[in-house]
Design an enzyme around this catalytic site. Structure first.
Site, PDB file in Angstrom:
ATOM      1  N   TYR A 165       0.863  -1.185   0.000  1.00 51.04           N
ATOM      2  CA  TYR A 165       0.000   0.000   0.000  1.00 51.04           C
ATOM      3  C   TYR A 165       0.896   1.231   0.000  1.00 51.04           C
ATOM      4  CZ  TYR A 165      -4.003   2.956   1.148  1.00 51.04           C
ATOM      5  OH  TYR A 165      -4.991   3.913   1.099  1.00 51.04           O
ATOM      6  N   HIS A 216      -9.283   2.059   4.557  1.00 52.41           N
ATOM      7  CA  HIS A 216      -8.056   1.500   3.966  1.00 52.41           C
ATOM      8  C   HIS A 216      -6.857   1.726   4.892  1.00 52.41           C
ATOM      9  CE1 HIS A 216      -9.459   1.691  -0.554  1.00 52.41           C
ATOM     10  NE2 HIS A 216     -10.233   0.950   0.203  1.00 52.41           N
ATOM     11  N   PHE A 232      -5.440   9.104  -3.972  1.00 55.78           N
ATOM     12  CA  PHE A 232      -4.236   8.551  -4.620  1.00 55.78           C
ATOM     13  C   PHE A 232      -3.883   7.266  -3.892  1.00 55.78           C
ATOM     14  CE2 PHE A 232       0.166   7.406  -4.525  1.00 55.78           C
ATOM     15  CZ  PHE A 232       0.653   7.651  -5.799  1.00 55.78           C
ATOM     16  N   GLU A 233      -3.746   6.180  -4.624  1.00 55.93           N
ATOM     17  CA  GLU A 233      -3.242   4.942  -4.037  1.00 55.93           C
ATOM     18  C   GLU A 233      -2.549   4.158  -5.139  1.00 55.93           C
ATOM     19  OE1 GLU A 233      -6.960   3.030  -2.859  1.00 55.93           O
ATOM     20  OE2 GLU A 233      -6.563   3.430  -0.748  1.00 55.93           O
ATOM     21  N   VAL A 234      -1.390   3.591  -4.823  1.00 57.91           N
ATOM     22  CA  VAL A 234      -0.851   2.510  -5.640  1.00 57.91           C
ATOM     23  C   VAL A 234      -0.801   1.347  -4.670  1.00 57.91           C
ATOM     24  CG1 VAL A 234       1.086   1.642  -6.997  1.00 57.91           C
ATOM     25  CG2 VAL A 234       0.533   4.089  -7.038  1.00 57.91           C
TER      26      VAL A 234
END
Ligand SMILES: Nc1nc2c(ncn2[C@@H]2O[C@H](COP(=O)(O)OP(=O)(O)OP(=O)(O)O)[C@@H](O)[C@H]2O)c(=O)[nH]1
Ligand SMILES: *[C@@H]1O[C@H](CO)[C@@H](O)[C@H](O)[C@H]1NC(C)=O
Ligand SMILES: [Mg+2]
Length: 437
Positions: free
Chosen positions: A266, A360, A323-325
């Site tokens: 994450y 999350h 924003f998440e990768v």
């Protein structure tokens, strides 16, 4: 006579040679210009609702021939062939610092291996121009050299305009998915009357999106379902992109590959405190889950990011999830699903207004080892109203960032990013003290 004839002959040969040279030079440089994939791919104007012919059926294998491969004209100093993932990150396709070979090449299709990854966007048809803006930035700064796929999800069918515009902008293959109604509705254990009263009350208290039903479905979907959509089952990694965001800096390397090689699950660029009014009982629910499922809690977790008193209370710190990768297998794991289902049973998505960001973040903070969470200092980003502008002047110059460092939120009082640094024993990037306020 002889001498004149010889001079003429020599002149003739010289002129012919010159003409040939010019012709050769011009034709060669013409051959270089349309670099496959650099925004020049010819695509059908419209793509069907479900996966169309994928441009890259095997994401592990480079989509385009590497520059210098037989299909392309010869180049003076051909770069190395794509290398197998060595884990060292020192090959030409993985330039991570200005001294890496290949750093200056921001034009060719990246020669490295591709990860099993996609961009993902949840959007309405009316978001088309705002998402077009985001896509353009992501393509210009990164994806035109990598051509990753893009999955669009919606609770209504996407219209032709949305599909046409987004497909024209994305250099990879686009996919359009409809969200099943079970993933976008009230579960049967929710008391509709009670939920309605909450919305009326939050409206009066002027809590942002407090009276919205669709916003709650959105938050619940992003918390528990996007990674289980059938289109997302085809991938291992995702990068979430929302409408109207900005990318400020060149992304020279593949963030998906960075995640894999650094064993991350994450990642984030911005962190902050959640509004208390939207999550009054989220931590009670979390504690209940921790008690029922001690087996899911990571030994070396990031509790210190989430709580100042060893887990008694939530300090409201969260990673900003627009924003998440991240890794989809983690979200599909039993640990994460048990966590989501436990929260969902408690009803806070509807009786309060739990956001997917704290959900999350709490999951990442408790279910993952702290070493599995990544902060991308070098991805400059904006989503109204916060900016992440990379700390460190040299970094910003190297990455050709166009953000104002004064706007960087990271070291301001309302950011939680300092805690992340402290908890992980990381040294803050050079120059952070100058950006405190
Ligand atoms: N299909 C669909 N997408 C939605 C809906 N509501 C929100 N979204 C999407 O969900 C994401 C988050 O919604 P936003 O409205 O941006 O919420 P936010 O980021 O908290 O608030 P903003 O400050 O308004 O951006 C965006 O990608 C939206 O396009 C909806 O009702 N249907
Ligand atoms: C990509 O990941 C998905 C989900 O794990 C898997 O089903 C699929 O086979 C993978 N594709 C490739 C090419 O490895
Ligand atoms: Mg948004």
């Amino acid at each position: 006579m002889m001498a004149t004839g010889n001079t003429r002959l020599v002149r003739y040969i010289a002129m012919t040679a010159f003409a040939l040279f010019v012709f050769y030079f011009v034709s060669r440089s013409n051959m270089y210009t349309p670099i496959p994939g650099a925004g020049q791919i010819v695509k059908p104007a419209v793509q069907p609702e479900t996966p169309s012919t994928p441009k890259n059926p095997n994401p592990q294998v480079p989509l385009q021939p590497a520059p210098g491969s037989p299909a392309e004209p010869p180049i003076k100093n051909p770069p190395k062939q794509p290398t197998v993932n060595t884990g060292k990150g020192d090959d030409i396709s993985f330039a991570r610092t200005p001294s890496s070979p290949g750093w200056d090449d921001l034009v060719s299709i990246n020669a490295g291996p591709r990860m099993n990854a996609t961009f993902v966007t949840l959007a309405r048809n009316t978001d088309v121009w705002d998402i077009a803006d985001s896509i353009r930035q992501v393509e210009d700064r990164f994806n035109r050299r990598f051509n990753y796929d893009w999955v669009f999800l919606n609770d209504q069918p996407f219209d032709e305009t949305f599909k046409k515009v987004t497909t024209s902008l994305v250099s990879g293959t686009t996919h359009y998915g409809l969200i099943p109604v079970e993933h976008w509705s009230f579960p049967d254990w929710i008391d509709q009357e009670k939920a309605k009263k909450v919305r009326e009350d939050m409206k009066e208290r002027k809590i942002i999106y407090g009276d919205s039903v669709s916003y709650r479905h959105m938050c619940r979907f992003e918390s528990g379902f996007f990674f289980r959509h059938e289109l997302m089952l085809n991938y291992e990694w995702y990068w979430r992109v929302e409408p109207s965001v900005k990318l400020f800096c060149d992304v020279h390397y593949d963030p998906f590959r960075v995640m894999a090689e650094e064993k991350k699950k994450y990642s984030f660029v911005l962190s902050l405190y959640e509004y208390h009014e939207t999550i009054p009982t989220l931590w009670e629910s979390t504690k209940k889950f921790m008690k029922n499922h001690p087996e899911h809690i990571a030994k070396d977790n990031s509790m210190a990011f989430l709580s100042d008193d060893k887990g008694e209370n939530y300090n409201r710190c969260h990673f900003w999830s627009n924003f998440e990768v991240g890794n989809l297998e983690w979200l599909r794991s039993k640990a994460y699903i048990d966590f989501f289902e436990s929260l969902d049973q408690d009803g806070g998505f509807f009786y309060e207004r739990w956001g997917d960001a704290p959900v999350h973040s709490i999951a990442a903070g408790l279910l993952l080892d702290k070493s599995e969470i990544k902060f991308f200092n070098d991805i400059g980003y904006w989503h109204v109203p916060f900016t992440h502008c990379p700390t460190g002047e040299q970094t910003r110059l190297d990455l050709r960032c166009h953000c104002n460092p004064k706007d960087n939120f990271d070291w301001k009082g309302y950011s939680c990013t300092s805690r992340y640094y402290e908890l992980n024993g990381l040294e803050k990037p050079l120059g952070w003290e100058n950006e405190k306020d």
